[in-house]
Scaffold this motif. Structure first.
Motif, PDB file in Angstrom:
ATOM      1  N   LEU A 166       0.836  -1.201   0.000  1.00  0.00           N
ATOM      2  CA  LEU A 166       0.000   0.000   0.000  1.00  0.00           C
ATOM      3  C   LEU A 166       0.870   1.250   0.000  1.00  0.00           C
ATOM      4  N   THR A 167       0.387   2.290  -0.649  1.00  0.00           N
ATOM      5  CA  THR A 167       1.050   3.582  -0.538  1.00  0.00           C
ATOM      6  C   THR A 167       0.319   4.391   0.529  1.00  0.00           C
ATOM      7  N   SER A 168       0.957   5.477   0.937  1.00  0.00           N
ATOM      8  CA  SER A 168       0.299   6.335   1.926  1.00  0.00           C
ATOM      9  C   SER A 168      -0.959   6.951   1.319  1.00  0.00           C
ATOM     10  N   GLY A 224       5.108  -7.024   3.365  1.00  0.00           N
ATOM     11  CA  GLY A 224       4.623  -6.956   1.986  1.00  0.00           C
ATOM     12  C   GLY A 224       3.370  -6.116   1.815  1.00  0.00           C
ATOM     13  N   GLU A 225       2.700  -5.778   2.916  1.00  0.00           N
ATOM     14  CA  GLU A 225       1.482  -4.976   2.815  1.00  0.00           C
ATOM     15  C   GLU A 225       1.720  -3.512   3.206  1.00  0.00           C
ATOM     16  N   PHE A 226       2.549  -3.314   4.241  1.00  0.00           N
ATOM     17  CA  PHE A 226       2.763  -1.947   4.740  1.00  0.00           C
ATOM     18  C   PHE A 226       4.220  -1.479   4.627  1.00  0.00           C
ATOM     19  N   GLY A 227       5.167  -2.429   4.678  1.00  0.00           N
ATOM     20  CA  GLY A 227       6.584  -2.057   4.597  1.00  0.00           C
ATOM     21  C   GLY A 227       7.165  -1.757   5.970  1.00  0.00           C
ATOM     22  N   LEU A 228       8.229  -2.487   6.331  1.00  0.00           N
ATOM     23  CA  LEU A 228       8.816  -2.304   7.664  1.00  0.00           C
ATOM     24  C   LEU A 228       9.661  -1.034   7.726  1.00  0.00           C
ATOM     25  N   GLY A 229      10.147  -0.565   6.569  1.00  0.00           N
ATOM     26  CA  GLY A 229      10.878   0.707   6.536  1.00  0.00           C
ATOM     27  C   GLY A 229       9.919   1.874   6.462  1.00  0.00           C
ATOM     28  N   ALA A 245       2.388  -9.204  -2.315  1.00  0.00           N
ATOM     29  CA  ALA A 245       1.780  -9.958  -1.209  1.00  0.00           C
ATOM     30  C   ALA A 245       0.361  -9.496  -0.891  1.00  0.00           C
ATOM     31  N   TYR A 246       0.042  -8.254  -1.234  1.00  0.00           N
ATOM     32  CA  TYR A 246      -1.253  -7.694  -0.840  1.00  0.00           C
ATOM     33  C   TYR A 246      -2.388  -8.468  -1.520  1.00  0.00           C
ATOM     34  N   GLN A 247      -3.288  -9.040  -0.757  1.00  0.00           N
ATOM     35  CA  GLN A 247      -4.413  -9.847  -1.257  1.00  0.00           C
ATOM     36  C   GLN A 247      -3.969 -11.056  -2.093  1.00  0.00           C
ATOM     37  N   SER A 248      -2.701 -11.451  -1.933  1.00  0.00           N
ATOM     38  CA  SER A 248      -2.232 -12.591  -2.723  1.00  0.00           C
ATOM     39  C   SER A 248      -2.869 -13.878  -2.215  1.00  0.00           C
TER      40      SER A 248
END
Ligand code: NAG
Ligand code: NAG
Ligand code: NAG
Ligand code: NAG
Ligand code: CU
Length: 727
Positions: free
Chosen positions: A168-170, A371-376, A643-646
């Motif tokens: 996802l993007t912001s 894969g959905e939000f990003g840890l960085g 990964a999102y909705q995969s």
């Protein structure tokens, strides 16, 4: 101006992160009266005004350091600089397929050169061609591109045919919130629950994958809380209310409102911000404490990303998805001084968090946080002296917004030396000949740290390097529980659905729902080069023959070299113990043992979900604690690239089924640490850290204890220190 626009985007991201992870209390800092006033305050008499205010804040600019604008890369693995990101955006803006319909950027990061090029590169050499790896979304299709910065061209372009979407993007997250807040029916439900819009805090949640109903479009589920009287709105859920939003169509798909009878928990004493005049806990106060480093720290950061400390050298960078990436970790041989390779690259590849509640407002909570939000992307600035000690060095992350513009996340990584009063080796002896021995050495380590705040939870990722060659990899969990509202106030209450409680009562009207955390690490080991094998060293019980020995049984180590991937799909078993070595069969010690590192598991709870349960299908990479795959530069993300909705069609579990040869090959080790979490009252309203970790430990890598001749610390080495300023 370029700089001004990227500042704006970093601010935009901040705002959304704030929506996503931060409580509304932030508002009063910039808008007096926003939260402090009454219902009649002009800021929030209506939800439209709330929305307008939000939008106008998104338009505001902030002043952020411009120090990265002139950065240049020094090493083949250095992340893309601001100038390089701008160049990629400009190349893509005139790239034919994107000229008339502008895509959104979900990933734009360094496309790392081939490993052989990185290994061959030496300081002073020209850098291998700089390339960008881009995932862009256009008309519901994920475009995966490589852009050559030197040629100014797209060098590869494929439309991914897998099941998932990019992270996802912001903008996606703020869209979901805005669409929700603009919906009339939603309006009604909030009024009905008696929550005022000024107190409303909503968060965007990833939806997982649960069959055909939600396929073929990007969905975010929005749930809301009341922040009335607390910054810790997570403890005040508006239970049973879920708004399903189609992010691309910008429309509400469904509003599920099944918690009408459940009160919003009161949330008293839930604020976690320090109140200098508040009541302290009943205990003797602690004196200030810190670590002494009269001569400063012993590590050096070269060219922005190379960390040198004691016998270690490695490359360190922030990554939008992985958080913190360690590359080219090398340790100096204690005898010869040779710099020897240990690991080409290591990072947390995925973080799976399934909640154990089949309820309509809960079943979908089965996050893949990397894969959905990003840890960085979800890492925020570390707090000096509390997140990291004095003398820590802080590193920024440079990431990309959905329009392809760069922004800086400041101080998201820290590097520091740690002495926690532990011992690295010791012995004392009273010799019969009079000369006593009393030898001990303090354990000083080097830590690199990043803390991701993925919504309610905080994950502190550490890599801790020891002078004896060991690397300790650790995660500390803190932050807020994801809690469920209930009519029940006390365990004694007669409640009709008591049997359906999906976790313990942690406060009045608050259930801490049981859940798991699984963190899967990608560990591309290169022990003295790439010719490596994976060896399972099993302990087996042998029985003695009658009369052979007073003993009946003993243990023996049996070595088994894994030939193919399936030989290395490992489920840990307490009564079938083994060590797991990565060795270089061509590098033998003087005694003929192959040089190796072993992975020392711990923190290994296993997932008990049905293998055909949708979340477990998507997270089948947690079905084993250890996997080994042959090196493949595209197999980085255990849960799949998208990964999102995969549906789980591109996971480590799928790759490993190919059963490729892994003996005497360049291999990657994958390790999953797991934590079952049954919440308790102490986890409320914010959790004391829970830690889990594992080690990478040398086995026959050194000829002997590599710190045998390390010097002890003497009183004169540590004069009593005066306070120094921290930076
Ligand atoms: C913004 O940054 C500039 C220098 O980069 C500085 O001179 C100026 O005072 C800053 N403005 C604010 C409002 O902080
Ligand atoms: C990198 O490796 C891939 C596959 O091994 C190969 O196709 C490609 O040409 C290589 N790129 C360079 C620049 O050597
Ligand atoms: C790997 O090491 C083994 C054992 O020394 C050797 O037989 C083999 O040729 C090596 N393979 C490569 C690719 O160097
Ligand atoms: C590398 O991985 C990708 C994705 O799993 C796969 O399609 C490709 O065939 C692999 N390449 C090799 C050489 O195994
Ligand atoms: Cu937990």
């Amino acid at each position: 101006m370029e700089t001004a626009t990227f500042l704006r985007f970093s601010f935009l991201l901040f705002i959304v992160l704030f929506l996503f992870a931060q409580p509304w209390y932030w508002y009063p800092l910039s808008i007096p009266g926003f939260l402090g006033g009454s219902q009649s305050s002009p800021w929030f008499t209506s939800k439209d005004q709330l929305l307008q205010k939000l939008l106008s804040i998104l338009e505001t600019q902030v002043n952020i350091s411009e120090e990265h604008v002139t950065d240049v890369p020094h090493h083949p693995l250095d992340p893309l600089t601001i100038q390089e990101i701008n160049k990629v955006r400009s190349i893509l803006s005139s790239y034919a397929p994107f000229v008339n319909s502008y895509p959104t950027y979900h990933t734009l990061s360094l496309d790392e050169p081939n490993k052989s090029q990185v290994l061959a590169w030496k300081k002073g050499d020209p850098l291998p061609p700089r390339k960008a790896f881009v995932i862009a979304l256009l008309n519901d299709q994920s475009h995966v591109l490589s852009v050559d910065l030197d040629w100014g061209q797209v060098t590869s372009h494929a439309i991914n045919s897998g099941s998932g979407y990019p992270l996802l993007t912001s903008d996606d997250m703020s869209t979901a919130i805005q669409v929700t807040l603009s919906n009339v029916e939603f309006d009604e439900t909030i009024r009905e629950r008696g929550v005022s819009f000024s107190d409303l805090a909503c968060i965007p949640l990833s939806t997982g994958w649960y069959g055909p109903n939600e396929e073929g479009r990007r969905i975010i589920k929005v749930q809301c809380f009341s922040s009335e009287g607390t910054s810790n709105f997570y403890m005040r859920p508006i239970e049973g209310l879920t708004v399903t939003v189609d992010v691309d169509k910008k429309e509400v798909v469904k509003i599920s409102n099944k918690g009408r009878g459940i009160p919003v928990p009161k949330g008293t004493n839930t604020d976690y911000r320090y109140q200098p005049d508040g009541k302290a806990p009943e205990m003797e106060p602690l004196n200030p404490i810190s670590m002494e480093q009269p001569n400063g720290p012993s590590f050096k950061i070269e060219d922005g990303h190379i960390v040198r400390w004691a016998n270690w050298v490695f490359h360190l960078k922030a990554d939008a998805r992985a958080g913190l990436v360690i590359s080219r970790a090398m340790v100096r041989d204690s005898e010869t001084g040779e710099l020897r390779s240990v690991m080409y690259r290591g990072f947390p590849s995925e973080l799976f968090v399934p909640y154990m509640d089949p309820d309509e407002a809960w079943y979908f909570k089965s996050y893949l946080d990397a894969g959905e939000f990003g840890l960085g992307l979800t890492a925020m600035s570390l707090v000096p002296l509390n997140d990291c000690p004095r003398h820590a060095y802080y590193m920024d992350g440079i990431f990309v917004a959905s329009d392809g513009k760069p922004f800086v996340q400041q101080k998201i990584i820290c590097v520091f030396e740690k002495y926690a009063g532990d011992i690295s080796w010791r012995h004392s002896e009273i010799s019969p000949f009079g000369s006593a021995a009393r030898e001990a050495r303090p354990k000083v380590t080097l830590v690199t740290r990043l803390a991701a705040t993925v919504g309610n939870y905080d994950y502190v990722f550490d890599w801790e390097f020891q002078t004896d060659g060991l690397i300790h990899i650790k995660v500390a969990l803190s932050g807020m529980l994801m809690v469920k509202g209930t009519t029940q106030q006390n365990m004694d209450d007669e409640v009709s659905n008591k049997d359906k409680m999906t976790g313990p009562l942690v406060s009045e009207n608050v259930i801490g729902v049981i859940h798991d955390h699984y963190i899967t690490y990608h560990l591309d080991m290169d022990i003295d080069g790439t010719n490596n094998s994976f060896v399972k060293v099993s302990l087996v019980k042998l029985e003695t023959l009658p009369g052979e020995s007073p003993r009946k049984s003993y243990l023996k180590a049996e070595r088994h070299v894994a030939k193919t991937e399936k030989d290395a799909q490992i489920k840990l078993k307490l009564y079938d113990p083994a060590e797991f070595h990565v060795i270089n069969p061509s590098r033998l010690s003087r005694l003929g043992n192959p040089a190796g590192y072993k992975i020392v598991p711990s923190g290994n709870d296993a997932s008990l979900l049905d293998h055909n349960d949708p979340p477990q299908l998507r997270s089948a990479f947690t079905n084993n604690q250890i996997w080994v795959t042959p090196y493949n530069r595209t197999e980085l993300w255990a849960g799949g690239l998208l990964a999102y909705q995969s549906k789980g069609d591109d996971t480590l579990a799928v790759w490993s089924e190919r059963n490729r040869p892994i003996e005497e090959k360049d291999i990657t080790l994958w390790y999953t640490l797991g934590i079952h979490h049954i919440p308790c009252q102490e986890d409320y309203p914010i959790m004391p850290t829970v830690t889990a970790g594992f080690d990478l430990k040398p086995v026959n890598f050194f000829e002997r204890n590599p710190i045998l001749r390390a010097a002890p610390i003497l009183e004169k080495d540590l004069p009593v220190c005066q306070p120094t300023a921290s930076f």
